[in-house]
Design an enzyme around this catalytic site. Structure first.
Site, PDB file in Angstrom:
ATOM      1  N   ASP A   1       0.835  -1.197   0.000  1.00 44.90           N
ATOM      2  CA  ASP A   1       0.000   0.000   0.000  1.00 44.90           C
ATOM      3  C   ASP A   1       0.873   1.251   0.000  1.00 44.90           C
ATOM      4  O   ASP A   1       2.100   1.167   0.162  1.00 44.90           O
ATOM      5  CB  ASP A   1      -0.970  -0.010   1.193  1.00 44.90           C
ATOM      6  CG  ASP A   1      -0.309  -0.423   2.517  1.00 44.90           C
ATOM      7  OD1 ASP A   1       0.933  -0.440   2.591  1.00 44.90           O
ATOM      8  OD2 ASP A   1      -1.032  -0.710   3.483  1.00 44.90           O
TER       9      ASP A   1
ATOM     10  N   ASP B   1      -8.062  -2.309  14.177  1.00 46.72           N
ATOM     11  CA  ASP B   1      -9.461  -2.537  13.805  1.00 46.72           C
ATOM     12  C   ASP B   1      -9.610  -3.740  12.870  1.00 46.72           C
ATOM     13  O   ASP B   1     -10.660  -3.933  12.269  1.00 46.72           O
ATOM     14  CB  ASP B   1     -10.043  -1.274  13.136  1.00 46.72           C
ATOM     15  CG  ASP B   1      -9.309  -0.899  11.857  1.00 46.72           C
ATOM     16  OD1 ASP B   1      -8.303  -1.566  11.496  1.00 46.72           O
ATOM     17  OD2 ASP B   1      -9.724   0.074  11.187  1.00 46.72           O
TER      18      ASP B   1
ATOM     19  N   HIS C   1      -7.795  -4.232  10.126  1.00 50.79           N
ATOM     20  CA  HIS C   1      -7.505  -3.969   8.712  1.00 50.79           C
ATOM     21  C   HIS C   1      -6.246  -4.707   8.261  1.00 50.79           C
ATOM     22  O   HIS C   1      -5.359  -5.019   9.059  1.00 50.79           O
ATOM     23  CB  HIS C   1      -7.469  -2.470   8.386  1.00 50.79           C
ATOM     24  CG  HIS C   1      -6.274  -1.707   8.831  1.00 50.79           C
ATOM     25  ND1 HIS C   1      -6.364  -0.597   9.651  1.00 50.79           N
ATOM     26  CD2 HIS C   1      -4.958  -1.839   8.551  1.00 50.79           C
ATOM     27  CE1 HIS C   1      -5.155  -0.102   9.845  1.00 50.79           C
ATOM     28  NE2 HIS C   1      -4.280  -0.839   9.198  1.00 50.79           N
TER      29      HIS C   1
ATOM     30  N   GLU D   1      -9.827  -1.251   5.035  1.00 51.99           N
ATOM     31  CA  GLU D   1     -10.537  -0.968   6.282  1.00 51.99           C
ATOM     32  C   GLU D   1     -11.793  -1.843   6.387  1.00 51.99           C
ATOM     33  O   GLU D   1     -12.231  -2.434   5.385  1.00 51.99           O
ATOM     34  CB  GLU D   1     -10.939   0.517   6.308  1.00 51.99           C
ATOM     35  CG  GLU D   1      -9.762   1.492   6.313  1.00 51.99           C
ATOM     36  CD  GLU D   1      -9.078   1.584   7.690  1.00 51.99           C
ATOM     37  OE1 GLU D   1      -9.128   0.620   8.476  1.00 51.99           O
ATOM     38  OE2 GLU D   1      -8.478   2.650   7.964  1.00 51.99           O
TER      39      GLU D   1
HETATM   40  C1  GLP Z   1      -0.777   0.243   8.706  1.00 55.31           C
HETATM   41  C2  GLP Z   1      -0.356  -0.385   7.359  1.00 55.31           C
HETATM   42  C3  GLP Z   1      -0.541  -1.871   7.387  1.00 55.31           C
HETATM   43  C4  GLP Z   1      -0.039  -2.349   8.733  1.00 55.31           C
HETATM   44  C5  GLP Z   1      -0.992  -1.926   9.805  1.00 55.31           C
HETATM   45  C6  GLP Z   1      -0.475  -2.146  11.211  1.00 55.31           C
HETATM   46  O1  GLP Z   1      -1.606   1.313   8.627  1.00 55.31           O
HETATM   47  N1  GLP Z   1      -0.952   0.138   6.195  1.00 55.31           N
HETATM   48  O2  GLP Z   1       0.134  -2.483   6.305  1.00 55.31           O
HETATM   49  O3  GLP Z   1       0.040  -3.747   8.746  1.00 55.31           O
HETATM   50  O4  GLP Z   1      -1.443  -0.614   9.589  1.00 55.31           O
HETATM   51  O5  GLP Z   1       0.555  -1.249  11.505  1.00 55.31           O
HETATM   52  P1  GLP Z   1       1.586  -1.447  12.687  1.00 55.31           P
HETATM   53  O6  GLP Z   1       2.373  -2.662  12.363  1.00 55.31           O
HETATM   54  O7  GLP Z   1       2.410  -0.219  12.714  1.00 55.31           O
HETATM   55  O8  GLP Z   1       0.776  -1.619  13.915  1.00 55.31           O
END
Ligand code: GLP
Length: 259
Positions: free
Chosen positions: A68, A135, A137, A142
């Site tokens: 992403d 959440d 995702h 989302e």
């Molecule tokens: C982010 C990214 C995801 C990631 C998730 C968790 O917003 N777009 O690819 O896996 O949210 O992030 P983190 O590992 O910093 O908790």
């Protein structure tokens, strides 16, 4: 789905790094799907450490694809995911930036279809590293995302923008729009490797692994994949009702059966 409850963040990082290195050894031109966010960082640091040690395979022929990207940041913004992955991993592994791909935020209208074409041309992703949002995702899909979705523009929830504000000055600086591989796109990868290592993820992990398959928990789509591995530290595994069984399965895993 293989759920692997481990004893520490370091053990998670070591096992994830083993899986990535095993793939690159067996297929030097592997297509590696990379996630950003904080969850994979210990794994990336471990890969870099082994590379500097001289014990790692060559990454010269590997191709990397990102999950992403934010829309609306200046091209040189340090929190752009292209810049982040170069800084955290690919530059240190000696991977040519031309071999690292992400959806193009400069053309969000066409970027989704273009990225899907690229993934097809590359022959698909061999191993996709994933994190999970608080959440539920996956990438930037989302709650409410179609389980069959492809790469496209999405609008972040307030919760995700608040979660990611730590990487920016304030929540107001977190972009509202992103480009993300869809859940259907992610399901096309050969092996899904989800890493979760924080108590803030325990509820989302339980919903992903043991809840219903639902667009309200996008990560639950992993249940539809024939080769999905979930690596957890104790805090992220805390809400799983089947924890004792997952531990037993992993302890009794045949030695010939890799992740
Ligand atoms: C982010 C990214 C995801 C990631 C998730 C968790 O917003 N777009 O690819 O896996 O949210 O992030 P983190 O590992 O910093 O908790």
């Amino acid at each position: 789905m293989e759920v692997v409850p481990l004893s520490s963040v370091e053990e998670v990082a070591g096992l994830a790094a083993d899986a990535i290195e095993d793939l690159v050894r067996s297929r030097p031109s592997a297509v590696l799907g990379l996630a950003t966010g904080s969850s994979p960082l210990p794994t990336y640091r471990e890969l870099v450490r082994r590379h500097r040690d001289g014990s790692a395979p060559s990454y010269a022929d590997v191709v990397c694809v990102l999950l992403d990207e934010y829309v609306g940041l200046p091209p040189d913004h340090p929190q752009g995911y292209r810049a982040t992955i170069a800084r955290e991993l690919t530059d240190a592994l000696g991977i040519d930036p031309a071999r690292v791909h992400a959806p193009d935020p400069a053309d969000p209208q066409r970027a989704g279809a273009a990225y899907e074409r690229l993934l097809t041309e590359l022959g698909g992703v061999d191993l996709q590293v994933l994190g999970i949002g608080s959440d539920g995702h996956l990438a930037f899909n989302e709650p409410g995302s179609s389980l069959a979705s492809r790469t496209r523009i999405k609008t972040l929830t307030e919760r995700t923008r608040a979660d990611n504000a730590r990487f920016f000055g304030s929540v107001d600086d977190v972009p509202r729009h992103v480009l993300t591989q869809g859940l259907g796109t992610i399901l096309d990868a050969g092996h899904l490797l989800l890493i979760a290592t924080d108590v803030g993820k325990a509820g989302a992990v339980a919903a992903c692994v043991e809840g219903p398959v639902t667009s309200q928990c996008p990560a639950s789509v992993l249940q539809l994949h024939p080769h999905a591995t979930v690596l957890l530290d104790p805090s992220a595994a805390a809400d799983l009702s089947g924890l004792a069984y997952y531990r037993e399965v992993y302890a009794a895993k045949p030695s010939w059966q890799h992740l």
